[in-house]
Design a protein around this motif. Sequence first.
Motif, mmCIF file in Angstrom:
data_model
loop_
_atom_site.group_PDB
_atom_site.id
_atom_site.type_symbol
_atom_site.label_atom_id
_atom_site.label_comp_id
_atom_site.label_asym_id
_atom_site.label_seq_id
_atom_site.Cartn_x
_atom_site.Cartn_y
_atom_site.Cartn_z
ATOM 1 N N SER A 181 0.851 -1.183 0.000
ATOM 2 C CA SER A 181 0.000 0.000 0.000
ATOM 3 C C SER A 181 0.888 1.235 0.000
ATOM 4 C CB SER A 181 -0.932 -0.037 1.212
ATOM 5 O OG SER A 181 -1.838 -1.120 1.086
ATOM 6 N N GLN A 182 0.306 2.408 0.161
ATOM 7 C CA GLN A 182 1.097 3.633 0.001
ATOM 8 C C GLN A 182 2.295 3.691 0.951
ATOM 9 O OE1 GLN A 182 -0.226 7.438 1.170
ATOM 10 N NE2 GLN A 182 -1.604 6.749 2.776
ATOM 11 N N GLY A 183 2.267 2.923 2.037
ATOM 12 C CA GLY A 183 3.447 2.819 2.896
ATOM 13 C C GLY A 183 3.802 4.099 3.616
ATOM 14 N N SER B 79 6.963 12.406 5.614
ATOM 15 C CA SER B 79 6.390 11.430 4.685
ATOM 16 C C SER B 79 7.460 10.464 4.197
ATOM 17 C CB SER B 79 5.734 12.147 3.495
ATOM 18 O OG SER B 79 6.679 12.932 2.795
ATOM 19 N N GLU B 80 6.995 9.429 3.499
ATOM 20 C CA GLU B 80 7.867 8.398 2.906
ATOM 21 C C GLU B 80 7.336 8.042 1.530
ATOM 22 O OE1 GLU B 80 10.501 6.056 3.390
ATOM 23 O OE2 GLU B 80 11.362 7.477 4.805
ATOM 24 N N PRO C 46 1.264 8.522 -2.519
ATOM 25 C CA PRO C 46 1.620 7.355 -3.345
ATOM 26 C C PRO C 46 0.407 6.474 -3.656
ATOM 27 C CG PRO C 46 3.076 7.564 -1.421
ATOM 28 C CD PRO C 46 1.945 8.509 -1.209
ATOM 29 N N GLY C 47 0.520 5.743 -4.767
ATOM 30 C CA GLY C 47 -0.475 4.724 -5.109
ATOM 31 C C GLY C 47 -0.074 3.380 -4.529
ATOM 32 N N GLY C 48 -0.991 2.423 -4.597
ATOM 33 C CA GLY C 48 -0.698 1.058 -4.153
ATOM 34 C C GLY C 48 -0.175 0.215 -5.290
#
Length: 1286
Positions: free
Chosen positions: A1096-1098, A1192-1193, A1244-1246
């Motif tokens: 997932s976006q993590g 964020s990451e 981010p996307g997954g």
Amino acid sequence: MAAPVPAGFQFAIDRGGTFTDVFARCPGGRVRVLKLLSEDPSYGDAPTEGIRRVLQEEMGVSVPRERPLDTSRIEWIRMGTTVATNALLERRGERVALLLTRGFRDLLHIGTQARPRIFDLEAAMPAALYEEVIEVDERLIPQQPGCRLPGSEALPRLAGCTGDTLLLWRPLDLTALRRELERVLARGIRSLAVLLLHSYAWPGHEEQVGALARELGFQHVSLSSAVTAMARAVPRGHTACADAYLTPCIRRYLDGFCAGFAERLRGVPVLFMRSDGGLTPMEHFSGARAVLSGPAGGVVGYAVTTYRQQDGQPVIGFDMGGTSTDVSRYAGEYEHVFEATTAGVSIQAPQLDINTVAAGGGSMLFFRSGLFVVGPESAGAHPGPACYRKGGPPTVTDANLCLGRLLPEFFPRIFGPGEDQPLCRDAALRALRGLAERVGAGTPGQPPMSVEEVAMGFIRVANEAMCRPIRALTQARGHDTSRHVLACFGGAGGQHACAIARALGMKKVFIHKYSGVLSAYGMALADVVHEAQVPCALRYEPAAFAQLDERIAALEQECRQALAAQGFSSDQIRTEAFLHLRYERTDCALMCSAKGHPPTPSSCRAGDFAAAFASRYRTEFGFTIPDRAVVVDDVRVRGTGSTGISCESPLAPSGEPPRVETVTRCYFEEGYLETPVFLLEQLSCDHSIPGPAIIIDKNSTILVEPGCTASLTELGDVCIAVGSGRPSAVGTQLDPVQLSIFSHRFMSIAEQMGRILQRTAISTNIKERLDFSCALFGPDGGLVSNAPHIPVHLGAMQETVQFQIRRLGDDLREGDVLLSNHPCAGGSHLPDLTVITPVFWPGVPKPVFFVASRGHHADIGGITPGSMPPHSKALHEEGAVFVSFKLVKDGVFQEEAVTEALMAPGRLAGCSGTRNLQDNLSDLRAQVAANQKGIQLVAELIGLYGLGVVQAYMGHIQANAELAVREMLRGFAARWGAAVEAEDRMDDGSPIRLRVQVDPQEGSAVFDFSGSGHEVYGNCNAPRAITLSALIYCLRCMVGQDIPLNQGCLAPVRVIIPKGSILDPSPEAAVVGGNVLTSQRVVDVIFKAFGVCAASQGCMNNVTFGNERVGYYETVAGGAGAGPRWHGRSGVHTHMTNTRITDPEVLEQRYPVVLQRFELRRGSGGAGRYRGGDGVCRELLFRQDMVLSVLSERRAIQPYGLRGGSPGALGLNLLLRRDGPTINLGAKTSVPVQPGDVFCLQTPGGGGFGPPGDAGDTEDGAEPAAPRSFAERGSLFEYRRAQEAV
């Protein structure tokens, strides 16, 4: 008092999903009650058929079905219907287009950004109600003092109906909109929902859109400002969609209903029950107010018939039907909620607080991993329970039948494929025998259980499962459960009422003579209601009283005129004014009436609302905030037209003993007992029936248990005096039934602790965001139960408690309470303060249990407000530190010492002490109070069962969780092999490595994180407790079913984490990013190793902005990873967080920003056979000078795809300077921003799963549909969702 004799026929009808109930009063006063199927090929409409049958049988003339019914003898018709509810549940409403302000096309898809079930990796949500989205150019923004946005002083001002002023930021473009609306009409869509931001305060733009849409030919237009004029765009938009989706269905149904009568019912008063418990004329009945139409009648029914003004004893309504059980409360006033979720749609409208808390008689029975489990899956009407003769599964109904508590000879012969056979006891016995065999196989070494013992066990577990929400409903608001009367209705409730009342300490059960059709009967008793409401933004203070009185008077006049137009005289009309009040800077608003609080010289003319609010707030939360201003969010008036209808006629005493119809053998705790059976219609008001006994009504069966006594009131209702019953002896040896009951009891302790904490805390984080956990631990510090299930807290508190046991040993004394937050002591990050209290028992020198509560404090000092700095390099920069601090010593709260500790960071260069000391102290006291409640509940449990038994079942519950995890690990090893490994990296290149070695025989595993990166010079270091929480979260997701989340989950697992690594840093390392970022990467690595789903976006995308006057913090959703059978959800929080996001209107009203854009970032999810979910784009325009911080990451390392799926897109943090360049801020930064600057966050996307275009194998194909579960709703459901949205 006898009811007046009606001149014509009076019909009250509840059209339910399965059955339609008809209550009819005939000329002369005779009452007819009948039940018929809601869907039957032999007739078109069930209510019309019910009326036809009564007219035909009572008048003695043929009334053909094909001819419209003569209405000359019909005095009135009142109805409730599930037409709206069913259309919502089954998604069979009208085709709808949704029109929104440009930049917000996906606002309702994203919603609150929280997923509904935290352990559901698919993050499945119900389908949207709209199929087309139109964006329109227009924009209003609130005027704010201190706004320095360039050009804002020249914008046109609009006076809002709330008292606020709005700025016309962008005018409405009707020319372009006309083309878009014509395009949608060409697609055949004729219903439109309109949501424009801030339209609740100034509806002009929506009204112009509505006029254009109707001119072009839209047949139904729902304006959000007209459907519900309340702030908060997301629920208002959902409500407008629901109205546009459902109202045309209701109109079609009403049109068909009218067609069945001569002259389409002209001249006949036809009223429909709304969700708020009031009747409304048929022409005003709309979708948004219809969802609880049927159940609301039941609440009115028991409220009018059970509650007695003289003694004021409150009533719990218990409506147990075939597919669900509803619980509600009445204490002289109807309890309303003003936003509730049904079938995944939040509806913002007054609704009775009806809590659907469990399945009903159709609840399926399971034996899983050593536990007796009841529901939530339901057998439904088809195939129904096993005894329905259609091959159905074992259910609660089957268990009651096996125990002799249901008698087939008294049921209609409507079962089997031909619907002409009786209930089949043999089929029920076969189904329960199969369960008994599974119980025997799953409990080796235990004496085998008989079918009756197994059936009785499931009934006891079902009863305990229903007691939990009733305790929560009462105790959550400061009420004593045992002081209530249990009003039981619905077809299945009478079999369980005595046992449930006894378990809750209630002394009385009331079952109305029409309990089987109480919803229909309630409609005959209900008042006609007209409500008027307007939004407001005034403070409740003398300067505003004249405006408030003026608004109340105008709304009262509207209500009186509307009711007078329906034929009510002025003496039949009553109005009641309400103000929706909250303390400033809080979100917890209460709808308050001034009833019982007459006006004073320092109040409104309508009453002393300040006193009413303070009284209600103190009851619900245990305190008030006297120095805080009170804000009025809405002004509401409820007008009622009293019909004065009474349908009760007293019974005459018989003077003879009750007639026994038959005697049967019924199974109880004592075994089989001879049980007499009585028919309710043959009993009189002078009859008293001691238990055991069964009383049969036409539509329900009432079980009078041993030790209880039933009597009839003078009106023919059943009143049961509940005895205490004989306590059954429970030993320390494992009993699977007691195991299930203790599982509920232990969880109930943690839940009730949480309710006390939420009621008594003062901060927004704990009281409103519910960012806390409460837990019970064994004498070794091992976790027993934990509620709610906040992922980042799972298992972490266990580390904290065990650290204190090791550190303090014999220095733990009764009257001591400990405070800890240090990472080396099991802390997650410093703002999470854990309060631990040992539980002592007389004669035992050491603690027998521990209770603890962990709450997120908004500030505990450090280098930035909020104690979550993006650039911290050492632990002391993140706030005050507690290792083993005695918060309470010998029963005395150590206020001076804890104040000094909280202010201590201010002695360090660049740091501050806590900025919210009084909130800290109040919340710490609330945590101590919550622990004290836990101690009280543990003591009650020990007093009931004995210390040895309670501790034994603590061990059994932990062993049960261990068994479930071992079964999962064995299954994994058999499918994928005994050794797996995975690696992923943080954006700075630090690796997170995992090797898992599974022992398939033992069902155990070693999780070895050796090779993970070194501790970092920054704050992405994750304390050991974080990794353990992530591991428990992953194990629970992979088990795939509800299991007790306790120490047993980690018992089969050995975890190796290298000291000095990013996952177990040195004691003074900064850790705030580890809690919110590294925790997500640990989850990604575990799921990658097991091949469960793509990444997932993590990330949690932590955003903070503020200045010396204001501060704000949010986390932002992204894309979920795809799995072997599902596409990743877009715009949702995943894994270790589930925080709700602030509604756009609230954000812009309270903070100096404009939300320019909030929509999905299309194409950012990874490609694959199953696509990864898309991230979001969120743009904030700043109106003042502030500091923006981002943590964020996944800005350098993409979220991985799995099994050939593509990775998700990287996130991006951009700053668009007002008159300058666009700057990439990187993943972690703090930067000053100026008015006109825009922060653009792209999350981010997954990752995708499987190669794009791959058809896959059967193993990855669709699973068979699971049996349906009941649809939860009500304030308890909303509270639990809010708890898990952290």
